[in-house]
Design a protein around this motif. Structure first.
Motif, PDB file in Angstrom:
ATOM      1  N   ALA A 135      83.577  42.649  78.291  1.00  0.00           N
ATOM      2  CA  ALA A 135      83.344  42.509  79.733  1.00  0.00           C
ATOM      3  C   ALA A 135      84.657  42.398  80.493  1.00  0.00           C
ATOM      4  O   ALA A 135      84.751  42.808  81.648  1.00  0.00           O
ATOM      5  CB  ALA A 135      82.470  41.291  79.997  1.00  0.00           C
ATOM      6  N   GLU A 136      85.686  41.872  79.838  1.00  0.00           N
ATOM      7  CA  GLU A 136      86.947  41.668  80.554  1.00  0.00           C
ATOM      8  C   GLU A 136      87.800  42.936  80.650  1.00  0.00           C
ATOM      9  O   GLU A 136      88.822  42.939  81.342  1.00  0.00           O
ATOM     10  CB  GLU A 136      87.755  40.542  79.888  1.00  0.00           C
ATOM     11  N   ASN A 137      87.410  43.997  79.920  1.00  0.00           N
ATOM     12  CA  ASN A 137      88.151  45.257  80.054  1.00  0.00           C
ATOM     13  C   ASN A 137      87.982  45.799  81.475  1.00  0.00           C
ATOM     14  O   ASN A 137      86.900  45.682  82.066  1.00  0.00           O
ATOM     15  CB  ASN A 137      87.664  46.276  79.030  1.00  0.00           C
ATOM     16  N   GLU A 138      89.008  46.466  81.991  1.00  0.00           N
ATOM     17  CA  GLU A 138      88.986  46.862  83.402  1.00  0.00           C
ATOM     18  C   GLU A 138      88.369  48.239  83.635  1.00  0.00           C
ATOM     19  O   GLU A 138      87.668  48.442  84.614  1.00  0.00           O
ATOM     20  CB  GLU A 138      90.408  46.832  83.974  1.00  0.00           C
ATOM     21  N   THR A 139      88.612  49.195  82.770  1.00  0.00           N
ATOM     22  CA  THR A 139      88.090  50.564  83.010  1.00  0.00           C
ATOM     23  C   THR A 139      87.266  51.013  81.817  1.00  0.00           C
ATOM     24  O   THR A 139      86.050  50.809  81.794  1.00  0.00           O
ATOM     25  CB  THR A 139      89.265  51.529  83.269  1.00  0.00           C
ATOM     26  N   THR A 140      87.898  51.634  80.837  1.00  0.00           N
ATOM     27  CA  THR A 140      87.168  52.070  79.648  1.00  0.00           C
ATOM     28  C   THR A 140      86.860  50.876  78.748  1.00  0.00           C
ATOM     29  O   THR A 140      87.423  49.796  78.904  1.00  0.00           O
ATOM     30  CB  THR A 140      87.977  53.109  78.864  1.00  0.00           C
ATOM     31  N   LEU A 141      85.933  51.128  77.828  1.00  0.00           N
ATOM     32  CA  LEU A 141      85.525  50.105  76.851  1.00  0.00           C
ATOM     33  C   LEU A 141      85.005  48.839  77.530  1.00  0.00           C
ATOM     34  O   LEU A 141      85.114  47.731  77.018  1.00  0.00           O
ATOM     35  CB  LEU A 141      86.679  49.736  75.910  1.00  0.00           C
ATOM     36  N   LYS A 142      84.408  49.038  78.722  1.00  0.00           N
ATOM     37  CA  LYS A 142      83.938  47.904  79.508  1.00  0.00           C
ATOM     38  C   LYS A 142      82.433  47.740  79.349  1.00  0.00           C
ATOM     39  O   LYS A 142      81.711  48.702  79.096  1.00  0.00           O
ATOM     40  CB  LYS A 142      84.299  48.107  80.988  1.00  0.00           C
ATOM     41  N   MET A 143      81.962  46.527  79.519  1.00  0.00           N
ATOM     42  CA  MET A 143      80.538  46.239  79.505  1.00  0.00           C
ATOM     43  C   MET A 143      80.254  45.087  80.451  1.00  0.00           C
ATOM     44  O   MET A 143      81.178  44.394  80.907  1.00  0.00           O
ATOM     45  CB  MET A 143      80.057  45.932  78.085  1.00  0.00           C
ATOM     46  N   GLY A 144      78.980  44.878  80.766  1.00  0.00           N
ATOM     47  CA  GLY A 144      78.622  43.883  81.759  1.00  0.00           C
ATOM     48  C   GLY A 144      78.663  42.464  81.257  1.00  0.00           C
ATOM     49  O   GLY A 144      78.920  41.529  82.019  1.00  0.00           O
ATOM     50  N   ASN A 145      78.416  42.256  79.953  1.00  0.00           N
ATOM     51  CA  ASN A 145      78.363  40.903  79.410  1.00  0.00           C
ATOM     52  C   ASN A 145      78.700  40.973  77.922  1.00  0.00           C
ATOM     53  O   ASN A 145      78.303  41.925  77.235  1.00  0.00           O
ATOM     54  CB  ASN A 145      76.973  40.300  79.618  1.00  0.00           C
ATOM     55  N   ASN A 146      79.397  39.969  77.420  1.00  0.00           N
ATOM     56  CA  ASN A 146      79.850  39.978  76.026  1.00  0.00           C
ATOM     57  C   ASN A 146      78.784  39.528  75.034  1.00  0.00           C
ATOM     58  O   ASN A 146      78.997  39.599  73.828  1.00  0.00           O
ATOM     59  CB  ASN A 146      81.081  39.083  75.855  1.00  0.00           C
ATOM     60  N   GLN A 147      77.637  39.059  75.529  1.00  0.00           N
ATOM     61  CA  GLN A 147      76.581  38.609  74.628  1.00  0.00           C
ATOM     62  C   GLN A 147      75.580  39.738  74.451  1.00  0.00           C
ATOM     63  O   GLN A 147      74.790  40.036  75.346  1.00  0.00           O
ATOM     64  CB  GLN A 147      75.898  37.358  75.178  1.00  0.00           C
ATOM     65  N   VAL A 148      75.600  40.410  73.294  1.00  0.00           N
ATOM     66  CA  VAL A 148      74.707  41.525  72.991  1.00  0.00           C
ATOM     67  C   VAL A 148      73.767  41.108  71.868  1.00  0.00           C
ATOM     68  O   VAL A 148      74.216  40.659  70.810  1.00  0.00           O
ATOM     69  CB  VAL A 148      75.493  42.786  72.586  1.00  0.00           C
ATOM     70  N   MET A 149      72.452  41.260  72.092  1.00  0.00           N
ATOM     71  CA  MET A 149      71.460  40.797  71.125  1.00  0.00           C
ATOM     72  C   MET A 149      70.709  41.919  70.437  1.00  0.00           C
ATOM     73  O   MET A 149      70.153  41.727  69.362  1.00  0.00           O
ATOM     74  CB  MET A 149      70.454  39.872  71.819  1.00  0.00           C
ATOM     75  N   ASP A 150      70.632  43.130  71.037  1.00  0.00           N
ATOM     76  CA  ASP A 150      69.868  44.215  70.426  1.00  0.00           C
ATOM     77  C   ASP A 150      70.448  45.545  70.884  1.00  0.00           C
ATOM     78  O   ASP A 150      71.043  45.643  71.976  1.00  0.00           O
ATOM     79  CB  ASP A 150      68.385  44.113  70.794  1.00  0.00           C
TER      80      ASP A 150
END
Length: 988
Positions: free
Chosen positions: A389-404
């Motif tokens: 989540a902290e990445n600024e452009t590429t390799l970014k996601m909305g939240n670091n907690q992924v369950m599925d």
């Protein structure tokens, strides 16, 4: 010596320090340069630490030839064979140089510094050969072999010798250089002789030795072996390893940091192991060579001089050293850990427990680490690509907690703390789909047969969307009429009928989509056909359509559709742990269950469960997230240790069970046989006085012996199997005449039971209980009756005899009354100190002989003087009577008893009671005497009592005295009193 706890590391594949280099086709073996060795030394009974040779016999026992005798090892301890200078029929000399095992005859040949000994393992007897008695060329025998014609050859420091079996004498052959260091029969049935001046062959037709012309790096041939058909391996002193073809042409030459080769072995994994004289142990696989030295403490080889190397039938490598004893390790163990964190490598897997793993249609492997986002394995670069989540452009996601993670309509979707996110190839990152309210934490994703997307959330129930992400249904605890059991949804499975199975934090729900009906399955107290727990962690539908349910604390349940009930597997049925995190089905139809304590594998056809632990190379014990079955049938499981990967076919479940032997059988503490070492399937007959039996037994499993559990029973005495844990001995006393069968079996680390082995015996009746004796008794009875009739004829005599009998009866009653008075306390009615001393002495001697625990409690009433002063001595006497009665009530076993030791002090004897049981009885006594009811002068008094209890629990040896037992318990009492009132102190 390496600590015993390091045994757990044997067989566990050494974890990769970074990312495993695996294409997931087969499990990786232990890196040959990271094998850990376990030491065997004096603690295991090895009296001499210079081990010159190691051999395994066909029964599985390991034999160590040392410079101080011969030792048989069973995985736990050793049995010694040593020279007795005053006996001629034992081992000829303690300094043993070499061994050869004749498997066909079960003979062990030993080359010593005073000739040759042959140990017949069938009879445990020696036959000796020497220079003086057998024409041996030299008393120092350093090599032994057997040729195709069953002839024994012995190499000495002065030539070659062939044993003439008929005469028991040797025929001598002179050798260039005199010294014969190695003998070997190759695949062409040629006897090869390694000498100090090169290699020789024996010419059978000419009955001579012929030198082999080779360009030797060194002429000192210490070892000759043929590990691969057609390739001879020579170990050379100061010359390294030389490989030849069968025509003696050079194939390769390998040098090492120390070329003084003394021992050579090649293990099943293809690793060549080379023991040197001073340079330690070398391992060579392909072009790579690793040196195990004493400076590398992690490797565990404690001496630079390696005398012996051998691989046993299970693939364990055994190493004999010049002064540190023997070592063993399993270089062939499997490593099922595919990925783990390496703090020194930023491209390795992120640290933390793993929530889920998934391989998408583009063969990308995604791994979700708790609060660390996503790791994607880049196979070509052998590194992890990190999405955060902290990445600024590429390799970014909305939240670091992924369950599925799933694929839906060609898109990769993840359930995260930001809702549902979709992977965008163009930006190589994830963005949130605006289909759920903001701040909705999602846990589970599923696609049904209508191509609808189902989203399970943390606290907002479950959502159903169509292919255009339009909301169709929202089920939660207040839905009318389709309410679900709980708003926290862990897992969703769409079965083959189109029904949705929903695992929640408080129950299992099934949504019958066509009927628009919601069913709930919950725990029902006392109903074993219901779910045992309402926290549903994971769900699985098998290829055959069976539904399996994994719970937190409830184990594993299978839904029986035809009966609408559940059948459950818990720790009681063999499951490794009742918290089930992930379930997968293998191609063979086995159910693999990842838990908080390893992995269990269930065969649903037989209900048999095999448990896998870290010793099986699974990487760790605590599994934390959803597993995954790959397209090739391989299985992934994830935990705090990393990613565990099993190929479609695993060797784990096919490990052979260890053999179990009854290795000692004693009657009245004497061996039944002076030469047998195994008593399996034998039968014996004993007289009536031989009624004390003891047995010792062993499972031959060197790698996992510390995990082996024993179960035994004596048929005729034990109604059920008795579990003894790792204790491998048992004894029985006072056996009655009859037929008996002693059986023992072992339970392995995987929870499997071996077939029981047994020894049978009969204890004959004493002569006075035989048929002949009963016939004699009948004749005596007839004679008595006849005599009685005659006596009755004399009335006077009969009358006098009657009076005498009456007087005798009265006397017997008086004697009994007197005896009762002599052993009972006059006030309390319990046993007195005299009886205490007598019976304690008897039980103490029995405990010594049987190696059983015995405990003594000393009990003293706190403030008894104040009771006497306040209420009077008559009341005090009644108080002691009530106090003694409560102690007696606290003792439930007939073997336990209490006695008045003196004044307000009492003693209790507990036979066959360990420390934990003694403490339990002490607390029971203190509780029971705490409130006493006493009737005195027409009034009822309720007295609150406080006592101090001191005790001593021990398994006495023959040097232990009864006085020490009593005095130690008494010391514990006074130490308890010094600690305050109402105290308990038990020593052991």
């Amino acid at each position: 010596m390496i600590k015993k706890t390091a045994v757990l590391l044997l067989g566990i594949i050494v974890l990769f320090s970074g990312i495993a280099h695996s294409a997931f086709g087969e499990a990786d073996e232990v890196p040959f340069d990271r094998v850990r060795f376990e030491n065997i030394g004096r603690d295991q009974g090895l009296l001499n630490l210079s081990v010159s040779s190691v051999i395994q016999d066909k029964q599985g026992f390991i034999w160590f030839a040392t410079q101080g005798g011969l030792f048989r090892y069973n995985g736990k301890d050793t049995a010694a064979y040593r020279n007795n200078p005053f006996e001629s029929d034992g081992l000829i000399h303690n300094l043993i140089q070499t061994m050869f095992y004749d498997e066909e005859k079960h003979h062990l040949w030993l080359g010593t510094y005073q000739g040759v000994s042959m140990l017949d393992l069938n009879t445990n007897t020696f036959t000796n050969y020497s220079v003086e008695e057998s024409n041996l060329s030299n008393n120092v025998a350093v090599a032994i072999a057997k040729d195709k014609d069953d002839r024994i050859w012995v190499g000495t420091l002065d030539g070659l010798n062939r044993l003439d079996q008929a005469s028991g004498s040797f025929v001598q052959y002179s050798v260039k250089g005199k010294v014969v260091r190695s003998l070997f029969l190759d695949s062409q049935d040629r006897l090869l002789v390694g000498t100090y001046e090169g290699l020789c062959t024996y010419n059978l037709e000419q009955d001579t030795l012929e030198s082999v012309a080779i360009d030797y790096p060194s002429p000192y041939v210490m070892v000759v072996r043929e590990f691969e058909p057609g390739v001879l391996t020579l170990g050379l002193w100061d010359g390294g390893i030389l490989e030849l073809d069968m025509s003696f042409n050079r194939l390769s030459h390998t040098e090492f940091l120390d070329n003084r080769v003394y021992a050579v072995e090649k293990t099943e994994d293809g690793t060549l192991w080379v023991g040197t004289w001073g340079g330690g142990l070398f391992a060579k696989r392909g072009p790579k060579i690793h040196n195990y030295t004493t400076t590398d403490t992690d490797d565990g080889i404690g001496h630079p001089i390696i005398y012996a190397l051998t691989e046993d039938a299970t693939g364990i490598l055994w190493v004999g050293t010049n002064g540190s004893g023997a070592y063993f390790a399993n270089p062939q163990g499997q490593n099922y850990l595919a990925f783990s964190h390496d703090m020194t490598d930023p491209d390795s897997l992120d640290e933390g427990k793993i929530n889920t793993i998934y391989r998408d249609s583009q063969d990308r492997l995604w791994i979700a680490v708790y609060n660390q986002g996503l790791n994607r394995y880049e196979n070509t670069l052998d590194k992890m690509v990190k999405y955060k989540a902290e990445n600024e452009t590429t390799l970014k996601m909305g939240n670091n907690q992924v369950m599925d993670i799933i694929e839906y309509q060609g898109r990769l979707l993840i359930a995260s703390g930001a809702g549902v996110e979709q992977y965008r190839e163009a930006v190589d990152g994830f963005e949130r789909l605006p289909i759920l309210p903001e701040n909705t934490i999602t846990y589970a994703l599923e696609v049904d047969r209508d191509n609808h997307l189902w989203v399970g959330t943390y606290l907002d129930g479950i959502y159903e969307f169509d292919a255009d992400y339009q909301l169709i249904n929202h089920f939660h605890v207040k839905s009318t009429p389709l309410a679900i059991s709980d708003n926290l949804v862990y897992d969703i499975v769409c079965d083959q009928k189109g029904n949705l199975w929903i695992g929640t934090n408080n129950g299992l729900d099934v949504y019958l989509k066509e009927e628009k009906e919601m069913l709930a399955y919950l725990k029902k107290d006392g109903d074993t056909t219901s779910l045992p727990n309402n926290t549903i962690r994971t769900l699985l539908e098998t290829e055959s359509g069976e539904i399996w349910v994994g719970m937190v604390g409830g184990g594993l349940s299978k839904y029986l559709q035809d009966q609408n009930i559940f059948t459950t597997y818990t720790e009681s049925e063999g499951l490794s742990d009742n918290t089930v995190i992930s379930i997968e089905e293998s191609n063979e139809g086995l159910i693999w269950i990842a838990t908080h304590n390893g992995i269990s594998v269930l065969d649903p056809d037989t209900d048999h469960i095999v448990n896998l632990t870290a010793s099986d190379g699974i990487g760790g014990y605590t599994f934390s997230g959803d597993g995954f079955k790959d397209s090739d049938g391989s299985l992934f499981f994830v935990g705090t240790h990393g990613v565990t990967h099993f190929p479609p076919v695993s060797k784990l479940l096919n490990r052979p069970l260890p053999p179990v032997y009854i290795t000692d059988f004693r009657v009245m503490q004497k061996p039944v046989s002076d030469h047998l070492v195994i008593y399996n399937d034998l039968t014996y007959t004993f007289d009536s006085e031989s009624n004390f039996m003891s047995f010792e037994f062993n499972a031959i499993d060197y790698e996992y012996l510390s995990h082996t559990q024993y179960h035994y029973r004596l048929i005729g005495v034990d109604a059920e199997w008795v579990t003894s844990g790792q204790r491998n001995y048992v004894s029985y006393s006072n056996l009655s005449p009859g037929d008996y069968i002693f059986e023992v079996r072992a339970k392995t680390i995987q929870g499997l039971y071996t077939d029981p082995v047994r020894v049978s015996f009969v204890i004959l009746k004493p002569w006075h209980q035989t048929t002949f004796a009963y016939g004699v008794y009948g004749l005596i009875l007839i004679f008595i009756i006849f005599s009685f009739v005659k006596i009755r004829e004399n009335h006077l005599i009969t009358e006098k005899n009657s009076e005498l009998n009456l007087l005798n009866d009265k006397l017997e009653v008086a004697v009994k009354d007197l005896e009762e008075v002599s052993i009972k306390d006059g006030l309390t009615g319990i046993y007195n100190r005299r009886y205490f001393n007598t019976v304690l002495g008897e039980q103490f001697n029995i405990a010594k002989r049987s190696r059983l625990s015995i405990s003594v409690l000393m009990i003293d009433v706190d403030d008894f003087k104040e009771i006497n002063d306040a209420y009077g001595h008559v009341f005090g006497d009644k108080y002691l009577i009530a106090f003694a009665n409560e102690i007696e009530k606290s003792l439930v076993r007939t073997t336990d008893f209490c006695a008045r030791f003196g004044g307000d002090e009492f003693a209790v004897v507990l036979y066959d009671t360990d420390l934990k049981g003694t403490e339990s009885v002490a607390h029971t006594i203190r509780r029971n005497v705490g409130d006493l009811k006493i009737e005195h002068q027409g009034e009822n008094y309720e007295m609150t009592s406080k006592v101090c209890i001191g005790g001593y629990t021990i398994i006495p040896d023959y040097e232990m005295s009864l006085e020490l037992l009593i005095s130690t318990a008494d010391d514990a009492l006074y130490e308890a009193k010094r600690n305050g009132k109402n105290q308990i102190l038990i020593k052991s």
